[in-house]
Design an enzyme around this catalytic site. Structure first.
Site, mmCIF file in Angstrom:
data_model
loop_
_atom_site.group_PDB
_atom_site.id
_atom_site.type_symbol
_atom_site.label_atom_id
_atom_site.label_comp_id
_atom_site.label_asym_id
_atom_site.label_seq_id
_atom_site.Cartn_x
_atom_site.Cartn_y
_atom_site.Cartn_z
ATOM 1 N N HIS A 23 14.931 3.202 3.403
ATOM 2 C CA HIS A 23 14.998 1.809 2.949
ATOM 3 C C HIS A 23 15.760 0.907 3.926
ATOM 4 C CE1 HIS A 23 15.115 -1.555 0.221
ATOM 5 N NE2 HIS A 23 16.429 -1.558 0.222
ATOM 6 N N LYS A 53 6.488 12.102 -1.356
ATOM 7 C CA LYS A 53 6.482 10.921 -0.476
ATOM 8 C C LYS A 53 7.917 10.465 -0.245
ATOM 9 C CE LYS A 53 5.235 6.217 -1.057
ATOM 10 N NZ LYS A 53 4.439 5.234 -1.787
ATOM 11 N N HIS A 56 0.829 -1.218 0.000
ATOM 12 C CA HIS A 56 0.000 0.000 0.000
ATOM 13 C C HIS A 56 0.864 1.269 0.000
ATOM 14 C CE1 HIS A 56 0.922 -0.917 4.154
ATOM 15 N NE2 HIS A 56 0.685 0.335 4.463
ATOM 16 N N LYS A 88 8.149 -3.802 -8.151
ATOM 17 C CA LYS A 88 8.365 -3.539 -9.579
ATOM 18 C C LYS A 88 8.401 -4.826 -10.395
ATOM 19 C CE LYS A 88 12.414 -1.670 -8.473
ATOM 20 N NZ LYS A 88 12.454 -2.198 -7.084
ATOM 21 N N CYS A 132 4.344 0.018 7.183
ATOM 22 C CA CYS A 132 4.286 -1.030 6.171
ATOM 23 C C CYS A 132 5.261 -2.125 6.593
ATOM 24 C CB CYS A 132 4.704 -0.409 4.830
ATOM 25 S SG CYS A 132 4.361 -1.375 3.358
ATOM 26 N N THR A 153 2.127 4.110 -4.403
ATOM 27 C CA THR A 153 3.154 4.089 -5.452
ATOM 28 C C THR A 153 4.373 3.237 -5.093
ATOM 29 O OG1 THR A 153 3.937 6.145 -4.448
ATOM 30 C CG2 THR A 153 2.649 6.345 -6.491
ATOM 31 N N ARG A 154 5.029 2.722 -6.129
ATOM 32 C CA ARG A 154 6.308 2.024 -5.999
ATOM 33 C C ARG A 154 7.213 2.454 -7.152
ATOM 34 N NH1 ARG A 154 4.419 1.219 -1.731
ATOM 35 N NH2 ARG A 154 4.184 -0.718 -0.570
HETATM 36 C C1 LIG Z 1 7.047 1.249 2.406
HETATM 37 C C2 LIG Z 1 7.440 0.349 1.294
HETATM 38 C C3 LIG Z 1 7.997 0.884 0.138
HETATM 39 C C4 LIG Z 1 8.394 0.068 -0.914
HETATM 40 N N1 LIG Z 1 8.893 0.625 -2.055
HETATM 41 C C5 LIG Z 1 9.158 -0.167 -3.123
HETATM 42 C C6 LIG Z 1 9.517 0.416 -4.370
HETATM 43 O O1 LIG Z 1 9.605 1.652 -4.495
HETATM 44 N N2 LIG Z 1 9.747 -0.411 -5.413
HETATM 45 C C7 LIG Z 1 9.623 -1.765 -5.317
HETATM 46 O O2 LIG Z 1 9.858 -2.457 -6.294
HETATM 47 N N3 LIG Z 1 9.265 -2.337 -4.142
HETATM 48 C C8 LIG Z 1 9.030 -1.579 -3.063
HETATM 49 N N4 LIG Z 1 8.619 -2.132 -1.877
HETATM 50 C C9 LIG Z 1 8.575 -3.590 -1.750
HETATM 51 C C10 LIG Z 1 7.349 -4.224 -2.337
HETATM 52 O O3 LIG Z 1 6.201 -3.447 -2.082
HETATM 53 C C11 LIG Z 1 7.231 -5.639 -1.756
HETATM 54 O O4 LIG Z 1 8.455 -6.337 -2.039
HETATM 55 C C12 LIG Z 1 6.071 -6.395 -2.336
HETATM 56 O O5 LIG Z 1 4.870 -5.682 -2.181
HETATM 57 C C13 LIG Z 1 5.965 -7.757 -1.649
HETATM 58 O O6 LIG Z 1 4.913 -8.481 -2.248
HETATM 59 P P1 LIG Z 1 4.320 -9.777 -1.572
HETATM 60 O O7 LIG Z 1 3.345 -10.346 -2.548
HETATM 61 O O8 LIG Z 1 5.433 -10.636 -1.083
HETATM 62 O O9 LIG Z 1 3.565 -9.235 -0.265
HETATM 63 P P2 LIG Z 1 2.091 -8.577 -0.155
HETATM 64 O O10 LIG Z 1 1.823 -7.688 -1.295
HETATM 65 O O11 LIG Z 1 1.988 -8.026 1.227
HETATM 66 O O12 LIG Z 1 1.122 -9.824 -0.300
HETATM 67 C C14 LIG Z 1 1.067 -10.873 0.636
HETATM 68 C C15 LIG Z 1 -0.394 -11.262 0.790
HETATM 69 O O13 LIG Z 1 -0.498 -12.485 1.497
HETATM 70 C C16 LIG Z 1 -1.661 -12.429 2.293
HETATM 71 N N5 LIG Z 1 -1.530 -13.446 3.347
HETATM 72 C C17 LIG Z 1 -0.541 -13.551 4.243
HETATM 73 N N6 LIG Z 1 -0.733 -14.642 5.043
HETATM 74 C C18 LIG Z 1 -1.858 -15.230 4.621
HETATM 75 C C19 LIG Z 1 -2.580 -16.387 5.034
HETATM 76 N N7 LIG Z 1 -2.156 -17.150 6.050
HETATM 77 N N8 LIG Z 1 -3.711 -16.690 4.389
HETATM 78 C C20 LIG Z 1 -4.170 -15.927 3.363
HETATM 79 N N9 LIG Z 1 -3.512 -14.819 2.919
HETATM 80 C C21 LIG Z 1 -2.382 -14.476 3.536
HETATM 81 C C22 LIG Z 1 -1.668 -11.004 2.801
HETATM 82 O O14 LIG Z 1 -2.932 -10.592 3.245
HETATM 83 C C23 LIG Z 1 -1.195 -10.241 1.558
HETATM 84 O O15 LIG Z 1 -2.287 -9.780 0.785
HETATM 85 C C24 LIG Z 1 8.234 -1.340 -0.797
HETATM 86 C C25 LIG Z 1 7.658 -1.877 0.355
HETATM 87 C C26 LIG Z 1 7.256 -1.059 1.382
HETATM 88 C C27 LIG Z 1 6.638 -1.662 2.620
#
Ligand SMILES: Cc1cc2nc3c(=O)[nH]c(=O)nc-3n(C[C@H](O)[C@H](O)[C@H](O)COP(=O)(O)OP(=O)(O)OC[C@H]3O[C@@H](n4cnc5c(N)ncnc54)[C@H](O)[C@@H]3O)c2cc1C
Length: 377
Positions: A266, A262, A44, A344, A311, A47-48
């Site tokens: 990191h 924003k 959330h 990304k 986050c 933006t990324r």
């Molecule tokens: C502040 C911040 C800034 C960032 N900036 C950048 C950026 O500029 N560029 C970039 O490339 N990346 C950036 N990132 C990193 C990037 O956002 C993350 O690497 C990416 O979103 C991770 O994706 P994910 O699918 O692993 O996690 P998520 O998107 O969190 O998805 C995991 C999902 O699993 C679900 N879940 C978990 N456990 C269970 C369960 N037991 N049962 C059912 N559902 C479950 C959760 O509800 C969630 O929806 C940033 C991250 C943050 C926090």
């Protein structure tokens, strides 16, 4: 109900995987503990950044370029603008590994990159006060992804292709017997031929149930929006950026449609239990103080703090991703440990996961993201 594939975690990686799986004709079930996109995980804050010349290492560049192509395809398929070509300005000392990797990867892959002295940076973007011993590496073709809109677009299209998405369904137990996957929420049990675990900061518990004890570290991170002088910092005049000082790493975004600049940090972050209550952004405490100090020093024309959010990052020990098949189960794929720079890539990660499950292989080189680097499986 029996499915071809169950995806646990329909966030950044899982929702993209669900889209590609359902598009390829697989009967796909996505289970999520919340209602993606949502504010509980890692995606959330609107933006990324997407960068192509990659500070974390050249091995990411072709992955980033493929991801960019797939984001454009998603824009076409959804009819939504998801990418803003603001350019990305990476600032820091010329000698740091991050800067060197950016310059080297731009040369290896012939990527457009302008390497600028501090004076040139300060003249071109008067909102920046870069110390004279720093440089700026400006990549004009990269920019900003609207992260929540990307997940919404994948979700809508996945449903159109026949995927089932069950929100507010937290998976409590998962097991694999005789190549059959069984997944339990608190009220139902689902079965499938194959499984993808993409549960972000919550991955450890589920992977442990599948016999994997991985060194993943969920950490609390914060970021905030600041009032700006719009003529200096709006998205038409000001790029997204990364900024490395001698001991800290920051990243930020221009004020998009007047939302404010924003900014986030990191490096660092406190290890947390994602199941526990994680403290909100503290306006008068360290969360805000650190960001304000940065702005006072390097972007002094910004104004007061508007608001901030918390986050989670899920750090792997080396900061590199885990994208692999389970070492014991040929029908289970894992995507975890995105270490604060994964969004990304989520388009290409979703495609890779779908290909691993449907074809047993992928065209992308995912060897840098292998599980085997942590243990001899
Ligand atoms: C502040 C911040 C800034 C960032 N900036 C950048 C950026 O500029 N560029 C970039 O490339 N990346 C950036 N990132 C990193 C990037 O956002 C993350 O690497 C990416 O979103 C991770 O994706 P994910 O699918 O692993 O996690 P998520 O998107 O969190 O998805 C995991 C999902 O699993 C679900 N879940 C978990 N456990 C269970 C369960 N037991 N049962 C059912 N559902 C479950 C959760 O509800 C969630 O929806 C940033 C991250 C943050 C926090």
């Amino acid at each position: 109900m029996h499915y071809d594939v169950i995806v646990i975690g329909a966030g950044s990686m899982g929702m993209a995987a669900g889209y590609y799986l359902s598009k390829s004709g697989k009967k796909t079930l996505l289970l999520d503990a919340f209602d993606p996109p949502h504010h509980q995980g890692s995606h959330h804050g609107d933006t990324r950044i997407i960068r192509h010349a990659y500070g974390e290492g050249e091995e990411y560049v072709s992955f980033a370029l493929k991801a960019q192509q797939l984001w454009h395809e998603l824009e076409e398929a959804s009819g939504k603008q998801l990418f803003l070509q603001t350019g990305v300005l990476n600032m820091g000392h010329e000698t740091t590994k991050f800067t060197q990797n950016i310059i080297a990867s731009s040369k290896t892959y012939s990527l457009p990159l302008e390497v600028l002295h501090a004076k040139e940076v300060n003249q071109r973007w008067p909102g920046i006060t870069l110390p004279k011993d720093y440089i700026g590496c400006f990549e004009p073709t990269s920019g900003v992804l609207k992260s929540e809109a990307c997940i919404e677009a994948y979700r809508k299209l996945a449903v159109q292709h026949g995927a089932t998405i069950l929100t507010h369904n937290r998976v409590e137990n998962v097991s694999v017997h005789k190549e059959m996957v069984s997944v339990e929420t608190d009220s139902q049990t689902f079965n499938a031929d194959s499984l993808i675990v993409s549960a972000g900061a919550w991955s450890n518990k589920l992977l442990y149930q599948l016999g994997l004890e991985l060194p993943l570290n969920p950490v609390r991170k914060t970021f905030a929006w600041f009032e700006t002088n719009e003529s200096l910092y709006n998205e038409k005049n000001f790029p997204a950026f990364t900024f490395e000082t001698s001991d800290k790493q920051y990243y930020g975004f221009p004020s998009i449609n007047g939302t404010g600049l924003k900014l986030g940090r990191h490096d660092g972050g406190e290890t947390i239990n994602p199941e526990a209550n994680i403290p909100e952004f503290e306006e008068d405490e360290e969360d805000a103080v650190d960001l304000k100090q940065f702005l006072n020093q390097y972007m002094p024309s910004t104004k007061h703090l508007k608001y901030g959010k918390k986050c989670m990052y899920t750090r792997s020990p080396d900061g590199d991703f885990i994208i692999d098949m389970h070492p014991d189960y040929s029908n289970v794929a894992i995507a975890a440990g995105f270490s604060g720079h994964g969004f990304k890539f989520s388009s290409v990660v979703g495609k890779v996961l779908s290909d691993l499950i449907t074809e047993g292989e992928t065209e992308q080189n995912i060897s840098p993201f292998s599980l085997r680097r942590f243990r001899h499986f």
